[in-house]
Design a protein around this motif. Structure first.
Motif, PDB file in Angstrom:
ATOM      1  N   UNK A   1       0.869  -1.182   0.000  1.00  0.00           N
ATOM      2  CA  UNK A   1       0.000   0.000   0.000  1.00  0.00           C
ATOM      3  C   UNK A   1       0.901   1.227   0.000  1.00  0.00           C
ATOM      4  N   UNK A   2       0.914   1.956  -1.099  1.00  0.00           N
ATOM      5  CA  UNK A   2       1.879   3.034  -1.292  1.00  0.00           C
ATOM      6  C   UNK A   2       1.438   4.376  -0.721  1.00  0.00           C
ATOM      7  N   UNK A   3       0.282   4.414  -0.035  1.00  0.00           N
ATOM      8  CA  UNK A   3      -0.141   5.700   0.547  1.00  0.00           C
ATOM      9  C   UNK A   3      -1.007   5.455   1.780  1.00  0.00           C
ATOM     10  N   UNK A   4      -0.396   5.570   2.950  1.00  0.00           N
ATOM     11  CA  UNK A   4      -1.132   5.468   4.216  1.00  0.00           C
ATOM     12  C   UNK A   4      -0.653   6.575   5.158  1.00  0.00           C
ATOM     13  N   UNK A   5      -1.427   6.781   6.214  1.00  0.00           N
ATOM     14  CA  UNK A   5      -1.064   7.732   7.273  1.00  0.00           C
ATOM     15  C   UNK A   5      -1.193   7.012   8.613  1.00  0.00           C
ATOM     16  N   UNK A   6      -0.110   6.390   9.029  1.00  0.00           N
ATOM     17  CA  UNK A   6      -0.143   5.502  10.185  1.00  0.00           C
ATOM     18  C   UNK A   6      -0.439   6.219  11.496  1.00  0.00           C
ATOM     19  N   UNK A   7      -0.219   7.512  11.558  1.00  0.00           N
ATOM     20  CA  UNK A   7      -0.419   8.247  12.813  1.00  0.00           C
ATOM     21  C   UNK A   7      -1.887   8.573  13.086  1.00  0.00           C
ATOM     22  N   UNK A   8      -2.783   8.226  12.158  1.00  0.00           N
ATOM     23  CA  UNK A   8      -4.210   8.462  12.346  1.00  0.00           C
ATOM     24  C   UNK A   8      -4.931   7.122  12.461  1.00  0.00           C
TER      25      UNK A   8
ATOM     26  N   UNK B   1      -8.172   6.120  11.604  1.00  0.00           N
ATOM     27  CA  UNK B   1      -9.239   5.660  10.726  1.00  0.00           C
ATOM     28  C   UNK B   1     -10.570   5.511  11.439  1.00  0.00           C
ATOM     29  N   UNK B   2     -10.748   6.205  12.561  1.00  0.00           N
ATOM     30  CA  UNK B   2     -11.985   6.107  13.328  1.00  0.00           C
ATOM     31  C   UNK B   2     -12.982   7.184  12.943  1.00  0.00           C
ATOM     32  N   UNK B   3     -13.878   7.541  13.884  1.00  0.00           N
ATOM     33  CA  UNK B   3     -14.933   8.506  13.596  1.00  0.00           C
ATOM     34  C   UNK B   3     -14.391   9.906  13.342  1.00  0.00           C
ATOM     35  N   UNK B   4     -13.354  10.309  14.074  1.00  0.00           N
ATOM     36  CA  UNK B   4     -12.787  11.657  13.939  1.00  0.00           C
ATOM     37  C   UNK B   4     -11.276  11.571  14.151  1.00  0.00           C
ATOM     38  N   UNK B   5     -10.551  11.072  13.151  1.00  0.00           N
ATOM     39  CA  UNK B   5      -9.116  10.817  13.329  1.00  0.00           C
ATOM     40  C   UNK B   5      -8.303  12.040  13.712  1.00  0.00           C
ATOM     41  N   UNK B   6      -8.635  13.209  13.149  1.00  0.00           N
ATOM     42  CA  UNK B   6      -7.842  14.392  13.453  1.00  0.00           C
ATOM     43  C   UNK B   6      -8.003  14.793  14.917  1.00  0.00           C
ATOM     44  N   UNK B   7      -9.239  14.770  15.424  1.00  0.00           N
ATOM     45  CA  UNK B   7      -9.471  15.117  16.826  1.00  0.00           C
ATOM     46  C   UNK B   7      -8.810  14.108  17.751  1.00  0.00           C
ATOM     47  N   UNK B   8      -8.916  12.842  17.413  1.00  0.00           N
ATOM     48  CA  UNK B   8      -8.279  11.802  18.234  1.00  0.00           C
ATOM     49  C   UNK B   8      -6.773  12.004  18.272  1.00  0.00           C
ATOM     50  N   UNK B   9      -6.204  12.297  17.115  1.00  0.00           N
ATOM     51  CA  UNK B   9      -4.762  12.528  17.019  1.00  0.00           C
ATOM     52  C   UNK B   9      -4.347  13.713  17.889  1.00  0.00           C
ATOM     53  N   UNK B  10      -5.086  14.801  17.798  1.00  0.00           N
ATOM     54  CA  UNK B  10      -4.737  16.008  18.549  1.00  0.00           C
ATOM     55  C   UNK B  10      -4.873  15.816  20.053  1.00  0.00           C
ATOM     56  N   UNK B  11      -5.774  14.908  20.462  1.00  0.00           N
ATOM     57  CA  UNK B  11      -5.992  14.673  21.886  1.00  0.00           C
ATOM     58  C   UNK B  11      -5.066  13.595  22.454  1.00  0.00           C
ATOM     59  N   UNK B  12      -4.238  12.994  21.620  1.00  0.00           N
ATOM     60  CA  UNK B  12      -3.408  11.864  22.037  1.00  0.00           C
ATOM     61  C   UNK B  12      -2.003  12.319  22.406  1.00  0.00           C
TER      62      UNK B  12
ATOM     63  N   UNK C   1      -4.726   5.703   1.033  1.00  0.00           N
ATOM     64  CA  UNK C   1      -4.844   6.913   1.855  1.00  0.00           C
ATOM     65  C   UNK C   1      -5.440   6.577   3.218  1.00  0.00           C
ATOM     66  N   UNK C   2      -5.165   5.392   3.738  1.00  0.00           N
ATOM     67  CA  UNK C   2      -5.718   4.970   5.026  1.00  0.00           C
ATOM     68  C   UNK C   2      -5.362   5.963   6.124  1.00  0.00           C
ATOM     69  N   UNK C   3      -6.310   6.169   7.040  1.00  0.00           N
ATOM     70  CA  UNK C   3      -6.124   7.094   8.150  1.00  0.00           C
ATOM     71  C   UNK C   3      -7.289   8.029   8.366  1.00  0.00           C
ATOM     72  N   UNK C   4      -7.904   8.615   7.305  1.00  0.00           N
ATOM     73  CA  UNK C   4      -9.091   9.444   7.497  1.00  0.00           C
ATOM     74  C   UNK C   4     -10.275   8.636   8.042  1.00  0.00           C
ATOM     75  N   UNK C   5     -11.387   9.333   8.296  1.00  0.00           N
ATOM     76  CA  UNK C   5     -12.540   8.710   8.951  1.00  0.00           C
ATOM     77  C   UNK C   5     -13.013   7.462   8.216  1.00  0.00           C
ATOM     78  N   UNK C   6     -12.940   6.340   8.919  1.00  0.00           N
ATOM     79  CA  UNK C   6     -13.404   5.037   8.461  1.00  0.00           C
ATOM     80  C   UNK C   6     -12.624   4.493   7.274  1.00  0.00           C
ATOM     81  N   UNK C   7     -11.465   5.077   7.002  1.00  0.00           N
ATOM     82  CA  UNK C   7     -10.566   4.518   5.991  1.00  0.00           C
ATOM     83  C   UNK C   7      -9.490   3.757   6.761  1.00  0.00           C
ATOM     84  N   UNK C   8      -9.744   2.482   6.973  1.00  0.00           N
ATOM     85  CA  UNK C   8      -8.882   1.656   7.812  1.00  0.00           C
ATOM     86  C   UNK C   8      -7.734   1.068   6.992  1.00  0.00           C
ATOM     87  N   UNK C   9      -6.868   0.351   7.671  1.00  0.00           N
ATOM     88  CA  UNK C   9      -5.592  -0.055   7.072  1.00  0.00           C
ATOM     89  C   UNK C   9      -5.631  -1.445   6.438  1.00  0.00           C
TER      90      UNK C   9
END
Length: 398
Positions: free
Chosen positions: A56-63, A65-76, A312-320
């Motif tokens: 998979x040539x495009x993922x974002x492992x730090x997110x 893939x849940x309901x609100x990945x950016x908010x979860x990331x910022x709160x972690x 592009x895994x990592x955004x909302x509900x885009x799992x790995x």
């Protein structure tokens, strides 16, 4: 491994029953079934298929893939983000994705991220881009990659090379996650874009460009980037306007395109359902932009440009674990099953510079393999349910 039908994406053939011998995590030989006696641990595939592990040539492992990945990331905390990185790489591997390219992670986390992944044996191999370079306030600027000058560009690339990145990501247009940016506009200083490619090359690093706008795609081709991510081909009117001439230029330059269709499918559906999973007022034609990624694959096919699979895994509900579904979308867009499988194996390995290590079932390469009940060259959907996964000869899932 005994009685396996070996799948070769490069030639589009599957063998008669064969025995695949492994030693120290590598494929040592492939012989007709039952012809050569051997010793050691034996796995009888009973006529099922063995194919190269997917990439998979495009993922974002730090997110997540849940309901609100950016908010979860910022709160972690950093420790929680690193744990999520490892968990995501583990999910990918169990789905038969033996290698991923991480296309953007916070600048401060690259070194600890690599260290944590290096301590786990049951995760996909990760090729790192580190923090994306962007204009001041540009797309994903919160990852720490803003650049103003050539000195900034050189400093950031040198730092990320030292931390273990082998690719550099360039944000050549805006994106849906970053207010104040526009996907339909080229948003990088063209002089700095060329400098970034040259400086990265001086460190032996390749460049990947996030490029929605056709103007950004053209600038990236001129600059000599190695891959175009998404390649939405947006005109200044914010509408998708496929440009065959532009695609032929990319093909002639040997540039690879990573379409990331499945993420667009999932995110556009959520937007149509009223879920605000993207929040950029300047991304006014977002659903059409996302939906164009599928039809663009047909344009990529007709142009002859190299297509390499990425989710592009990592955004909302885009799992790995969605790469098999990405390949199914390619087939629906007109690719043969062989072409789709190549985009996640031989073509991906070539793009990533890993063709001497992975991408085929061949002596001397790592035993990064998947087992399937049907021939993926005939039925691409079989990749969604692998019977087993090997990572460097270690049985991960069976």
């Amino acid at each position: 491994m005994l009685n396996a039908r070996v799948v070769d994406p490069g030639t589009g053939t599957s063998s008669s029953p064969s025995d695949v011998w492994l030693q120290a995590g590598q494929i040592s030989r492939v012989t007709p079934a039952g012809r050569v006696p051997g010793a050691g641990n034996v796995l009888d595939l009973k006529g099922n298929f063995v194919a190269p592990g997917m990439m998979d040539a495009h993922v974002h492992l730090a997110f997540d893939g849940g309901d609100d990945p950016k908010a979860t990331h910022q709160a972690s905390s950093d420790e929680e983000i690193i744990a999520q990185v490892v968990a995501n790489a583990r999910i990918a591997l169990r789905a038969g994705i033996t290698t991923v390219r991480d296309c953007g992670t916070p600048r401060r986390l690259l070194a600890p991220m690599r260290a944590a992944l290096g301590m786990a044996s049951d995760v996909a191999t990760v090729v790192h881009c580190g923090a994306p370079l962007c204009r001041v306030g540009g797309h994903a600027h919160d990852m720490g990659g803003e650049v103003r000058t050539r000195h900034d560009v050189h400093t950031l690339i040198a730092e990320q090379h030292a931390a273990g990145a082998t690719w550099i990501k360039l944000m050549a247009s805006g994106g849906g996650f970053t207010p104040g940016t526009s996907p339909s506009v080229f948003e990088f200083d063209p002089v700095l874009l060329r400098e970034a490619v040259v400086i990265a090359g001086s460190y032996g690093m390749k460049t990947a460009a996030h490029a929605h706008a056709s103007s950004s795609i053209a600038a990236c081709i001129d600059a000599g980037v190695h891959t175009l991510e998404h390649a939405s081909m947006l005109g200044p009117d914010e509408r998708c306007s496929p440009d065959p001439g532009l695609l032929r230029r990319a093909a002639d330059a040997g540039i690879h395109i990573v379409p990331t269709v499945i993420a667009a499918d999932i995110v556009s559906r959520q937007l149509q359902e009223g879920r605000q999973v993207l929040a950029n007022p300047l991304d006014r034609n977002v659903v059409a932009r996302l939906e164009s990624r599928f039809t663009n694959v047909t344009e990529f096919l007709h142009s002859g440009v190299s297509i390499v699979a990425g989710t592009d895994a990592g955004p909302a509900h885009v799992t790995f674990d969605l790469l098999a579904r990405e390949l199914e979308r390619y087939v629906a867009a007109g690719l043969t099953a062989q072409h789709a499988l190549k985009s996640a194996t031989t073509e991906a390995a070539s793009m990533l510079g890993l063709e001497s290590q992975v991408g085929r079932v061949r002596p001397g390469l790592w035993a990064d393999l998947i087992f399937t009940s049907a021939d993926p060259l005939q039925d691409i959907t079989t990749l969604q349910t692998p019977l087993g996964v090997l990572k460097r000869g270690l049985l991960i899932a069976h």
